[in-house]
Write an enzyme that holds these catalytic residues in place. Sequence first.
Site, mmCIF file in Angstrom:
data_model
loop_
_atom_site.group_PDB
_atom_site.id
_atom_site.type_symbol
_atom_site.label_atom_id
_atom_site.label_comp_id
_atom_site.label_asym_id
_atom_site.label_seq_id
_atom_site.Cartn_x
_atom_site.Cartn_y
_atom_site.Cartn_z
ATOM 1 N N ASP A 9 0.782 -1.330 0.019
ATOM 2 C CA ASP A 9 -0.003 0.011 0.062
ATOM 3 C C ASP A 9 0.832 1.382 0.074
ATOM 4 O O ASP A 9 0.544 2.041 0.760
ATOM 5 C CB ASP A 9 -0.816 0.055 1.293
ATOM 6 C CG ASP A 9 -2.002 -1.075 1.288
ATOM 7 O OD1 ASP A 9 -1.970 -2.117 0.210
ATOM 8 O OD2 ASP A 9 -2.878 -1.254 2.171
ATOM 9 N N LYS A 106 -6.743 -5.142 -2.520
ATOM 10 C CA LYS A 106 -7.551 -5.546 -1.454
ATOM 11 C C LYS A 106 -8.369 -4.374 -1.245
ATOM 12 O O LYS A 106 -8.376 -3.494 -1.383
ATOM 13 C CB LYS A 106 -6.569 -5.982 -0.513
ATOM 14 C CG LYS A 106 -5.485 -4.928 -0.003
ATOM 15 C CD LYS A 106 -4.590 -5.171 0.614
ATOM 16 C CE LYS A 106 -3.873 -4.035 1.367
ATOM 17 N NZ LYS A 106 -4.662 -3.276 2.177
ATOM 18 N N CYS A 151 -1.882 -2.657 7.760
ATOM 19 C CA CYS A 151 -1.555 -3.379 6.273
ATOM 20 C C CYS A 151 -0.361 -4.290 6.404
ATOM 21 O O CYS A 151 -0.478 -5.161 6.038
ATOM 22 C CB CYS A 151 -2.046 -2.791 5.244
ATOM 23 S SG CYS A 151 -3.900 -2.389 5.266
#
Length: 219
Positions: A9, A106, A151
């Site tokens: 991310d 995701k 994450c």
Amino acid sequence: MTTSLILVDVQNDFCPGGSLPVPGGFDVIPVINRLQSLFGLVVATKDWHPKDHSSFAVNHGKQPYEVIELDGMTQALWPAHCVQGTPGADYAPGLDTKRIAKVFLKGVDRKIDSYSGFFDNGHKRATGLGDYLRQQGVTDVAVVGLATDYCVKWTAMDAQQLGFGTTVVLDACRGVNLKPGDVDRAVEEMKAAGIRLIEIAELLGAPKTARQAPAGGAP
Ligand code: VGL
Ligand code: ZN
């Protein structure tokens, strides 16, 4: 042993100026760029939400950073972020993306959040990352990116649980610290799960390096 680097991310919305800024988010970029050359395989995850995603506070008429119960799970409510196809969901500027072999999206299901790059938070659906790594003969992973306490942590926890030898390179990660100490607690949880926590210097062979060759070493 084949080790893959997983970039988690590294997106505009998680960097200063983005909608869910992680303090110091930009600082990971040069570290991650340097790390990439040490790994034969680099993959990435992207948080990739529909705009009606259930993790967005606005979709509940609530304030960001409140915590609610959602389908029997604790859900932190976030500012709208990483909406599919928006600039906020793009890779952060300066990230070297040319060696990323594959990207795994995701948080695409509006009904459930997904901190891990492997599974949604209910562990119901896989993103394909685990199978892909296995197909590539990967045995070990190094996890870096944003955010340490969400994450990155859950991607590392799932990797370890799936049987990949898992390392987190801490100076290539930054955390949200919604509550003070969240990053420290995340580090302790990862340690307790058997995940190795290192700094990039340990991979570059700086003086601090121990005798033992690190799992994330040059393939
Ligand atoms: C993340 C909060 C919400 C992350 C993603 O990438 O750590 N955090 N969505
Ligand atoms: Zn998200």
